[in-house]
Design an enzyme around this catalytic site. Structure first.
Site, mmCIF file in Angstrom:
data_model
loop_
_atom_site.group_PDB
_atom_site.id
_atom_site.type_symbol
_atom_site.label_atom_id
_atom_site.label_comp_id
_atom_site.label_asym_id
_atom_site.label_seq_id
_atom_site.Cartn_x
_atom_site.Cartn_y
_atom_site.Cartn_z
ATOM 1 N N ARG A 1 9.218 3.220 -8.389
ATOM 2 C CA ARG A 1 7.918 3.263 -9.055
ATOM 3 C C ARG A 1 7.968 2.917 -10.535
ATOM 4 N NH1 ARG A 1 5.302 8.679 -6.184
ATOM 5 N NH2 ARG A 1 4.903 7.677 -4.162
ATOM 6 N N GLU B 1 8.616 3.541 1.806
ATOM 7 C CA GLU B 1 7.992 3.459 0.495
ATOM 8 C C GLU B 1 9.006 2.948 -0.525
ATOM 9 O OE1 GLU B 1 6.135 7.199 -0.383
ATOM 10 O OE2 GLU B 1 4.964 7.201 1.459
ATOM 11 N N HIS C 1 1.933 6.369 -11.023
ATOM 12 C CA HIS C 1 1.894 5.704 -9.720
ATOM 13 C C HIS C 1 1.383 4.284 -9.942
ATOM 14 C CE1 HIS C 1 1.208 4.802 -5.538
ATOM 15 N NE2 HIS C 1 1.792 5.943 -5.213
#
Length: 532
Positions: A291, A116, A244
């Site tokens: 992020r 990720e 997010h």
């Protein structure tokens, strides 16, 4: 009135892990878990991606995971805490597997690892795209096997009990503030009761409901943070709200469906409304940048193109592998008419995680004696200015263990406080109009979304603070005159959380991590945590 040795508020991964460990260590002690909704309705249940943990020692190492976490945290991580979480993490994951949690494995029988944003290697273990749901299932099953654990659902905690309720003046500078338990709203009798405890753990989750669009469930109303602030405990770094980057864009839908970062880890590409791969303009790590960077990039593209979303392109990905790894996402897209092999998925940032919260030490102890905090409601020092993807479940497991270790070492010398008064509801009446609560909640969400989102300015923050002051005054007046309800308490808590986010953002005269203020676009050399 009830008495319990160990009181746990919240039934997600943090609270349940702690309760299980205490139960095993202290079979003669009573453990009570309180949750305000169904027992499994927690932020944990909605976690998709997985658990970031060093498992493949041939390709990964503690040093790499530590470095990735520190880079993501943008200078504000507590390096000592980062080392604790990363190095103790594998043992905690093994424990949760022993309790029955299943993680995906490949044909060789080794864990299937995902990657990720912000991770330099593949290290995220997962269960399809519903990892949190699997963990929640396993923990609840184990909890129900323990005879000294009582789990009470649909029970709303109103406030922490401290010396304040005994008639003493308690301020931020009061030494040795103590927690004696909580006042709770019994939903069956609609009356406020008290639960006295020797030790209390707050595992109340996040506060995403302060924003109009969030991946969090409706229960994420910042209750723990607000209660500690009212009790004069220490809160820090609330300005760092993680959005997010890729929540499914559905017009008019508030609680957004999460499209896990693991989709980008498996090859998904972000594109703007013109079909352009825009991430090369913003970061060399492309769609797998941390992020904060990806969310700001998407926000920028949306403003440039005048649209409300961008796209996540999965058309080139192997369909069989996509369905195997992301069955929940595949079915959700299919249900709204999106064929991921033919169409791109519309996505937009949504409030997702609070990196700040109740300030704790390395054992999870807050600034209030006999009160611990764990999970998203806590600020342990791990995340700094931006959480590394999939570090949250790991942190919850590690700090649940540390809270358990410290609390059980103290329990035998602690006593109940027996002179706590009953709740006084004299002079209050039933609310005549729910519109006073629902409309204030809408106003709060609009204020926070428009003025205190991904990009901020001093003028926006000033406006937000003035409007929040008015909402606070109106709501406190309502709280003093009407009978307590969950809706009123949640509104009150969310206004407090909104205030803390705005105050933290106002004090931080720089742009760092998740806090980006166009009036201060650069980082200051002086790095500090903002404690409120």
């Amino acid at each position: 009135m009830q008495k319990t040795d160990f009181l746990v508020i919240g039934s997600g991964i943090a609270g349940l892990t702690y309760a299980l460990k205490v139960s095993q260590q202290c079979p003669d002690k009573k453990i009570t878990i309180i949750t305000k909704s169904q027992e499994d309705e927690t932020n944990t249940k909605y976690a998709q991606g997985g658990v970031a943990v060093v498992n493949d020692l041939e390709n990964d190492s503690f040093e790499k995971h530590i470095e990735d976490t520190l880079i993501s945290g943008d200078g504000l991580c507590n390096e000592h805490v980062v080392k604790i979480v990363v190095t103790e993490g594998p043992d905690r994951v093994n424990e949760i597997i022993e309790w029955g949690a299943n993680f995906d494995k490949n044909e060789d029988g080794v864990f299937s690892l995902g990657r990720e944003g912000g991770h330099s290697v593949f290290r995220v273990i997962h269960h399809k795209d519903v990892t949190g749901r699997e963990i929640e299932r396993a923990l609840l099953a184990a909890i129900h096997q323990r005879p000294n654990i009582e789990l009470i659902s649909h029970c709303f905690v109103v406030d922490l009990i401290t010396q304040h309720h005994l008639g003493y003046l308690v301020t931020k500078s009061t030494p040795d503030i103590e927690c004696y338990g909580v006042y709770v709203l019994n939903r069956n009798t609609n009356k406020i009761e008290k639960i006295l405890a020797k030790v209390t753990l707050l595992a109340t989750g996040g506060n995403g409901q302060v924003y109009r669009s969030t991946t969090n469930p409706g229960i994420a109303t910042g209750d723990g943070v607000a209660m500690v602030y009212r009790a004069k405990g220490r809160i820090e770094n609330m300005e760092f709200i993680q959005f997010h980057p890729t929540a499914l864009y559905e017009p008019g839908v508030s609680n957004s469906f999460l499209i896990t970062e693991a989709v980008r880890g498996d090859g998904g590409i972000l594109r703007n409304i013109h079909g352009e791969d825009f991430m090369p303009k913003y970061d060399a790590r492309l769609s797998l940048a941390p992020r904060d960077i990806v969310a700001r990039a998407i926000d920028s593209e949306m403003k440039i193109t005048g649209t409300e979303h961008v796209f996540l392109d999965c058309r080139h990905m192997d369909l069989e592998k996509f369905i195997h790894h992301f069955p929940n996402i595949y079915e959700k897209c299919k249900s709204i008419g999106i064929d991921v092999t033919q169409q791109m998925i519309p996505v937009a940032p949504a409030a997702h995680y609070s990196c700040g919260g109740i300030k704790t030490n390395e054992w999870g102890l807050t600034s209030i004696r006999n009160l611990y905090a764990c999970g998203e409601c806590a600020s342990t020092g791990l995340h700094g200015a931006n959480r590394l993807a999939s570090n949250s479940l790991l942190e919850a497991m590690v700090f649940a263990h540390r809270c358990f270790m410290d609390a059980t070492s103290q329990i035998d010398v602690l006593e109940f406080k027996d002179n706590v008064p009953d709740w006084d509801a004299t002079g209050t009446t039933a609310p005549k109009e729910m519109i006073l609560i629902t409309q204030s909640l809408k106003e709060l969400k609009q204020i926070m979304s428009d003025y205190v989102g991904i990009v901020r300015t001093d003028v926006r923050l000033e406006r937000a603070l003035r409007r929040l002051d008015m909402l606070h005054e109106e709501t406190e007046n309502l709280y003093e005159k009407t009978m307590v309800s969950p809706q009123l308490c949640e509104l009150r808590n969310l206004i407090t959380v909104g205030y803390l986010i705005v105050k933290g953002a106002s004090f931080r005269k720089e742009s760092r991590g998740l806090h980006y203020n166009t009036d201060y676009p650069f980082k200051c050399e002086l790095v500090q945590n903002i404690v409120l």
